[in-house]
Design a protein around this motif. Sequence first.
Motif, PDB file in Angstrom:
ATOM      1  N   GLY A  24       0.832  -1.198   0.000  1.00 54.29           N
ATOM      2  CA  GLY A  24       0.000   0.000   0.000  1.00 54.29           C
ATOM      3  C   GLY A  24       0.865   1.247   0.000  1.00 54.29           C
ATOM      4  O   GLY A  24       0.658   2.172  -0.794  1.00 54.29           O
TER       5      GLY A  24
ATOM      6  N   PHE B 123       2.728   1.708  -3.334  1.00 58.63           N
ATOM      7  CA  PHE B 123       1.892   2.313  -4.376  1.00 58.63           C
ATOM      8  C   PHE B 123       1.711   3.810  -4.128  1.00 58.63           C
ATOM      9  O   PHE B 123       1.679   4.600  -5.067  1.00 58.63           O
ATOM     10  CB  PHE B 123       0.527   1.608  -4.465  1.00 58.63           C
ATOM     11  CG  PHE B 123       0.623   0.209  -5.002  1.00 58.63           C
ATOM     12  CD1 PHE B 123       1.528  -0.096  -6.017  1.00 58.63           C
ATOM     13  CD2 PHE B 123      -0.175  -0.810  -4.516  1.00 58.63           C
ATOM     14  CE1 PHE B 123       1.633  -1.382  -6.519  1.00 58.63           C
ATOM     15  CE2 PHE B 123      -0.082  -2.106  -5.014  1.00 58.63           C
ATOM     16  CZ  PHE B 123       0.829  -2.388  -6.022  1.00 58.63           C
ATOM     17  N   LYS B 124       1.622   4.188  -2.824  1.00 60.69           N
ATOM     18  CA  LYS B 124       1.521   5.618  -2.506  1.00 60.69           C
ATOM     19  C   LYS B 124       2.812   6.336  -2.918  1.00 60.69           C
ATOM     20  O   LYS B 124       2.776   7.465  -3.407  1.00 60.69           O
ATOM     21  CB  LYS B 124       1.298   5.805  -1.005  1.00 60.69           C
ATOM     22  CG  LYS B 124      -0.139   5.628  -0.570  1.00 60.69           C
ATOM     23  CD  LYS B 124      -0.218   6.010   0.901  1.00 60.69           C
ATOM     24  CE  LYS B 124      -1.577   5.680   1.474  1.00 60.69           C
ATOM     25  NZ  LYS B 124      -1.603   5.914   2.917  1.00 60.69           N
TER      26      LYS B 124
ATOM     27  N   ILE C  15       4.857   5.458  -5.338  1.00 64.92           N
ATOM     28  CA  ILE C  15       4.868   5.587  -6.806  1.00 64.92           C
ATOM     29  C   ILE C  15       3.964   6.739  -7.228  1.00 64.92           C
ATOM     30  O   ILE C  15       4.333   7.562  -8.072  1.00 64.92           O
ATOM     31  CB  ILE C  15       4.379   4.271  -7.462  1.00 64.92           C
ATOM     32  CG1 ILE C  15       5.376   3.161  -7.177  1.00 64.92           C
ATOM     33  CG2 ILE C  15       4.198   4.444  -8.959  1.00 64.92           C
ATOM     34  CD1 ILE C  15       4.998   1.824  -7.763  1.00 64.92           C
ATOM     35  N   TRP C  16       2.809   6.794  -6.595  1.00 67.03           N
ATOM     36  CA  TRP C  16       1.853   7.854  -6.911  1.00 67.03           C
ATOM     37  C   TRP C  16       2.501   9.220  -6.642  1.00 67.03           C
ATOM     38  O   TRP C  16       2.399  10.146  -7.458  1.00 67.03           O
ATOM     39  CB  TRP C  16       0.597   7.650  -6.070  1.00 67.03           C
ATOM     40  CG  TRP C  16      -0.581   8.347  -6.629  1.00 67.03           C
ATOM     41  CD1 TRP C  16      -1.501   7.830  -7.485  1.00 67.03           C
ATOM     42  CD2 TRP C  16      -0.960   9.701  -6.387  1.00 67.03           C
ATOM     43  NE1 TRP C  16      -2.429   8.785  -7.794  1.00 67.03           N
ATOM     44  CE2 TRP C  16      -2.123   9.953  -7.127  1.00 67.03           C
ATOM     45  CE3 TRP C  16      -0.434  10.738  -5.617  1.00 67.03           C
ATOM     46  CZ2 TRP C  16      -2.770  11.173  -7.134  1.00 67.03           C
ATOM     47  CZ3 TRP C  16      -1.076  11.973  -5.628  1.00 67.03           C
ATOM     48  CH2 TRP C  16      -2.223  12.172  -6.366  1.00 67.03           C
TER      49      TRP C  16
ATOM     50  N   TYR D 239      -0.848  -7.847  -5.548  1.00 62.47           N
ATOM     51  CA  TYR D 239      -1.242  -6.479  -5.907  1.00 62.47           C
ATOM     52  C   TYR D 239      -2.572  -6.056  -5.285  1.00 62.47           C
ATOM     53  O   TYR D 239      -3.126  -5.029  -5.672  1.00 62.47           O
ATOM     54  CB  TYR D 239      -1.313  -6.345  -7.428  1.00 62.47           C
ATOM     55  CG  TYR D 239       0.029  -6.443  -8.112  1.00 62.47           C
ATOM     56  CD1 TYR D 239       1.135  -5.780  -7.605  1.00 62.47           C
ATOM     57  CD2 TYR D 239       0.186  -7.177  -9.277  1.00 62.47           C
ATOM     58  CE1 TYR D 239       2.361  -5.851  -8.232  1.00 62.47           C
ATOM     59  CE2 TYR D 239       1.411  -7.254  -9.919  1.00 62.47           C
ATOM     60  CZ  TYR D 239       2.499  -6.591  -9.390  1.00 62.47           C
ATOM     61  OH  TYR D 239       3.705  -6.660 -10.008  1.00 62.47           O
ATOM     62  N   LEU D 240      -3.087  -6.862  -4.360  1.00 59.16           N
ATOM     63  CA  LEU D 240      -4.329  -6.535  -3.650  1.00 59.16           C
ATOM     64  C   LEU D 240      -5.490  -6.302  -4.611  1.00 59.16           C
ATOM     65  O   LEU D 240      -6.274  -5.375  -4.463  1.00 59.16           O
ATOM     66  CB  LEU D 240      -4.142  -5.273  -2.773  1.00 59.16           C
ATOM     67  CG  LEU D 240      -2.843  -5.140  -1.977  1.00 59.16           C
ATOM     68  CD1 LEU D 240      -2.698  -3.744  -1.416  1.00 59.16           C
ATOM     69  CD2 LEU D 240      -2.832  -6.139  -0.841  1.00 59.16           C
ATOM     70  N   LEU D 241      -5.577  -7.132  -5.664  1.00 57.93           N
ATOM     71  CA  LEU D 241      -6.620  -6.930  -6.667  1.00 57.93           C
ATOM     72  C   LEU D 241      -7.760  -7.922  -6.465  1.00 57.93           C
ATOM     73  O   LEU D 241      -7.516  -9.082  -6.146  1.00 57.93           O
ATOM     74  CB  LEU D 241      -6.050  -7.133  -8.077  1.00 57.93           C
ATOM     75  CG  LEU D 241      -4.912  -6.207  -8.478  1.00 57.93           C
ATOM     76  CD1 LEU D 241      -4.329  -6.653  -9.798  1.00 57.93           C
ATOM     77  CD2 LEU D 241      -5.400  -4.796  -8.590  1.00 57.93           C
TER      78      LEU D 241
ATOM     79  N   MET E 289      -6.420   3.062   0.455  1.00 57.94           N
ATOM     80  CA  MET E 289      -5.101   2.567   0.032  1.00 57.94           C
ATOM     81  C   MET E 289      -5.097   2.334  -1.483  1.00 57.94           C
ATOM     82  O   MET E 289      -5.975   1.641  -1.977  1.00 57.94           O
ATOM     83  CB  MET E 289      -4.809   1.248   0.770  1.00 57.94           C
ATOM     84  CG  MET E 289      -3.398   0.768   0.566  1.00 57.94           C
ATOM     85  SD  MET E 289      -3.160  -0.853   1.271  1.00 57.94           S
ATOM     86  CE  MET E 289      -3.014  -0.475   2.991  1.00 57.94           C
ATOM     87  N   PRO E 290      -4.157   2.949  -2.220  1.00 59.52           N
ATOM     88  CA  PRO E 290      -4.190   2.754  -3.678  1.00 59.52           C
ATOM     89  C   PRO E 290      -3.802   1.323  -4.054  1.00 59.52           C
ATOM     90  O   PRO E 290      -3.039   0.670  -3.354  1.00 59.52           O
ATOM     91  CB  PRO E 290      -3.137   3.751  -4.180  1.00 59.52           C
ATOM     92  CG  PRO E 290      -2.238   4.011  -3.024  1.00 59.52           C
ATOM     93  CD  PRO E 290      -3.031   3.779  -1.790  1.00 59.52           C
ATOM     94  N   THR E 291      -4.385   0.820  -5.122  1.00 57.89           N
ATOM     95  CA  THR E 291      -3.968  -0.490  -5.640  1.00 57.89           C
ATOM     96  C   THR E 291      -3.373  -0.260  -7.027  1.00 57.89           C
ATOM     97  O   THR E 291      -3.373   0.859  -7.533  1.00 57.89           O
ATOM     98  CB  THR E 291      -5.150  -1.459  -5.771  1.00 57.89           C
ATOM     99  OG1 THR E 291      -6.012  -0.962  -6.788  1.00 57.89           O
ATOM    100  CG2 THR E 291      -5.912  -1.620  -4.485  1.00 57.89           C
ATOM    101  N   LEU E 292      -2.921  -1.346  -7.617  1.00 65.81           N
ATOM    102  CA  LEU E 292      -2.288  -1.253  -8.928  1.00 65.81           C
ATOM    103  C   LEU E 292      -3.250  -0.647  -9.953  1.00 65.81           C
ATOM    104  O   LEU E 292      -2.839   0.090 -10.851  1.00 65.81           O
ATOM    105  CB  LEU E 292      -1.856  -2.656  -9.372  1.00 65.81           C
ATOM    106  CG  LEU E 292      -0.869  -2.715 -10.517  1.00 65.81           C
ATOM    107  CD1 LEU E 292       0.455  -2.111 -10.130  1.00 65.81           C
ATOM    108  CD2 LEU E 292      -0.665  -4.141 -10.977  1.00 65.81           C
TER     109      LEU E 292
ATOM    110  N   MET F  42      -3.379   3.233 -10.369  1.00 67.42           N
ATOM    111  CA  MET F  42      -2.190   3.958 -10.822  1.00 67.42           C
ATOM    112  C   MET F  42      -2.541   4.782 -12.059  1.00 67.42           C
ATOM    113  O   MET F  42      -3.333   4.326 -12.888  1.00 67.42           O
ATOM    114  CB  MET F  42      -1.092   2.972 -11.215  1.00 67.42           C
ATOM    115  CG  MET F  42      -0.431   2.305 -10.053  1.00 67.42           C
ATOM    116  SD  MET F  42       0.583   3.485  -9.199  1.00 67.42           S
ATOM    117  CE  MET F  42       0.507   2.786  -7.572  1.00 67.42           C
TER     118      MET F  42
END
Lengths: 201, 200
Positions: A118, A121-122, A124-125, A159-161, B1-4, B7
């Motif tokens: 998590g 990803f933050k 990267i954002w 990837y928490l998908l 919480m962001p996920t892939l 993005m």
Amino acid sequence: MSVENAPVVDVDEAAIPVEKKMYYRFESNDKKEFRVSELAIQQSETLNRLVEAMGYTSEDVENKPAIAIENIDGKTLKLVFQWCEHHKGEAIPVDDGSVPKIVEIPEFDAKLMDIDNGLLFKLIWAADYLNIVQLLNVSCKKVANMAQGKTPAQLRRVYLLPSDEEDEAAKRAAQEAQDPRAREVEEEFEERKRQGGNSFF
Amino acid sequence: MPTLLEMPDITMLNILEKCSYKSVLTLRKVCHSLRTFVDVSCFKTDLDNICITIGPNGFSVTCQNPKPWINGTGVAKDWTSNDLKVILKMVQNSKLSSFSVNTNPDSVRGLDDLEEILRNQTRPLQTERFRMGGSKVLKILPYLDSNTLKKIYIRPTNNRDVNQNLDGIENVMELEQFKHAVRLHISCFNPHGKLLFGWP
């Protein structure tokens, strides 16, 4: 001639470090403050342009409020600025179209990015928002490496998908929650069940 | 919480370009959103070498990236033309070092399907070397990028073809791909005499 010129050069060199020791203050959206050197800020195109446009002097930095970065939290911003301080003065890579680029993750970056997904990803954002090219490269590389040799089911967990079925179930639930008619029908059904009748249809 | 999935697209492309081609194919199978994203996006992959063998039950495909001794070779059997379309679409923005096609005289349909896929690509396939097993060069060669192609190798697939005439070799000579190439190898076919003299 050259002997005469030498002292002038010495004076200039001595003056540069004093000028370069400029710091800026930034504030995250959860009101955490960071002091970042000017050289570290150059890694971020967005922040570099911002401070150039503001034209702060050292007094301004101390007297005026810290520059607010509204959409990044303190935990993420701390990692970003740690990275920038460590890599300050390094050349910013230029995208020359020779993709796929070969990106090696240095030891410092690997340790810095040893965090949960998590937060990664933050990061990267944030790197994308602040336009820090090399941080974006190494963090994307880390995400790409995470996919190596995994099955689709493993990737879903990494990837928490949600799977398509879970995704559709969630969509249906959201739709039903929004549609009052569907809720009424459900409530009626529950009511009849409570009354002991199972002859709803 | 962001996920892939949350993005920004440019960041997602950055990630895909750093993934190996095998990872991209796996990611494509994770969910509909990722599959659509992989299918509609333009990104470069590390795929370097594709060898397609047309068989009676579909396509056998062998893929390698520039370091096969480290990353291994991807082998797939009995692929349908849809599977093949995915991988050929994926390499549209990359430059291959080698593209090989081994045809099968008993499976003409497979070659037609491959031709159809190559014809419908947004841009011609970029490869430095093209190896053709079989005589129907005109089914593939026109769809390769003439500016990238340097070497063309043509050989028969089996003994039946040896000393047979190459189909439409005069037309091959008219192709830009032929004119721009620096090397042509033809093994054991009976090429048109004009070709030998016409070669620059």
